[in-house]
Design an enzyme around this catalytic site. Structure first.
Site, short mmCIF file in Angstrom:
data_model
loop_
_atom_site.label_atom_id
_atom_site.label_comp_id
_atom_site.label_asym_id
_atom_site.label_seq_id
_atom_site.Cartn_x
_atom_site.Cartn_y
_atom_site.Cartn_z
N GLU A 207 0.84 -1.18 0.00
CA GLU A 207 0.00 0.00 0.00
C GLU A 207 0.88 1.24 0.00
O GLU A 207 1.97 1.24 0.57
CB GLU A 207 -0.91 0.02 1.23
CG GLU A 207 -1.80 -1.21 1.40
CD GLU A 207 -2.92 -1.28 0.38
OE1 GLU A 207 -3.13 -0.29 -0.35
OE2 GLU A 207 -3.60 -2.32 0.32
N ASP A 232 -20.27 -9.24 -6.76
CA ASP A 232 -19.96 -8.47 -5.54
C ASP A 232 -19.26 -7.17 -5.89
O ASP A 232 -19.48 -6.15 -5.22
CB ASP A 232 -19.09 -9.30 -4.60
CG ASP A 232 -18.91 -8.60 -3.25
OD1 ASP A 232 -19.92 -8.33 -2.58
OD2 ASP A 232 -17.75 -8.31 -2.89
#
Length: 296
Positions: A207, A232
């Site tokens: 990240e 989803d």
């Protein structure tokens, strides 16, 4: 003269097949060259799979760009002599051998494989990733395109950009997270488990925090199939108000930049990378099949 990268290009492959039918002897050197390029590409892919673990900068994006680099390296090597068995194939079918290979320095290539980027792959068990169900990028597109079209119709977005995002997140399906017991999570979009009551896959991830890459471990949603993953994904975007602007986009570029602006990923180049994958020949060729009205 057919392009060197023909085995990675469906249109080029069709041209090569036509040339072989018209004059097999004349086409033999090019066929042998492409066979050797394919072998070298698989060899490099196998070497990537034999790593001992993930490196600090590893992730889906890094793996995708490594794959592209190694494919191009395989093409360049085969074009200039490769391992030599391309010539043997050409001679066996009556074609002329390719010219001798120049030195690595003349090609601008590293000597041996020491100059290639670090290669690694996490294990199958224990929440890692493993080689996925797709043996090629074409197989990835063929199997998932119907699901991307369905999701695109539900969202009012070109299905190709959705498929491009899935390819970016997973390296064309080669880095799909697995659960602790080794089962595939089918998570193609890197959706984490926040607010999720189902199974999860805990895997290491990279990240961007304050402009720097950081290694973290996170839980990602796990599904029962790729169809569930696309469903989803569509539900995740429609139920989160922050993605309204992205879904209101009139084209793929605005959609990708809308995802980035809404914080879908921490990578500051996320939108650019999605659009880069979208521009690949495999996805560009789907243009005529896009049926949801959005333009790329």
């Amino acid at each position: 003269m057919l392009p060197a990268a023909v085995y990675t290009d469906p249109n080029g492959l069709a041209d090569l097949k036509r040339a072989a039918r018209a004059d097999a002897t004349a086409a033999a050197p090019q066929i042998a060259q492409q066979a050797e390029a394919l072998f070298l590409g698989e060899l490099l892919k196998t070497m990537r799979s034999s790593g001992l673990g993930q490196g600090l900068l590893d992730g889906p994006q890094a793996e995708m760009y490594r794959d592209l680099l190694h494919r191009q390296l395989a093409v360049e090597l085969s074009q200039h002599g490769g391992l030599g068995f391309g010539n043997a194939i050409a001679g066996a079918v009556g074609g002329s051998a390719a010219p001798p290979s120049p030195s690595a320095a003349a090609l601008g290539l590293p000597r041996g494989l020491a100059g290639l980027p670090p290669i690694s792959r996490a294990g199958v068990v224990g929440g890692g990733t493993a080689a996925a169900d797709f043996d090629s990028q074409s197989a990835f597109v063929t199997e998932l395109w119907p699901h991307a079209q369905r999701a695109g119709q539900a969202l009012g977005i070109d299905g190709r950009v959705i498929l491009a995002q899935a390819a970016l997140e997973t390296g064309w399906g080669e880095r799909v997270a697995r659960t602790a017991d080794g089962r595939p999570s089918y998570n193609l979009f890197g959706i984490k488990s926040h607010g999720w009551g189902g199974a999860v896959a805990r895997v290491p991830t990279l990240e961007f925090r304050d402009g720097a890459l950081q290694r973290e471990t996170a839980d990602f949603r796990a599904y029962g199939s790729y169809a569930e993953a696309f469903d989803d994904y569509a539900r995740f975007l429609t139920e989160n108000p922050r993605y309204r602007q992205a879904l209101a986009a009139g084209n793929a570029a605005d959609f990708a930049h809308g995802l980035q602006a809404a914080g879908y990923a921490t990578d500051p180049a996320y939108a650019r990378k999605i659009l880069g994958v979208l521009g690949s020949p495999l996805l560009a060729d789907l243009g005529g099949a896009a049926s949801n009205g959005a333009q790329a």
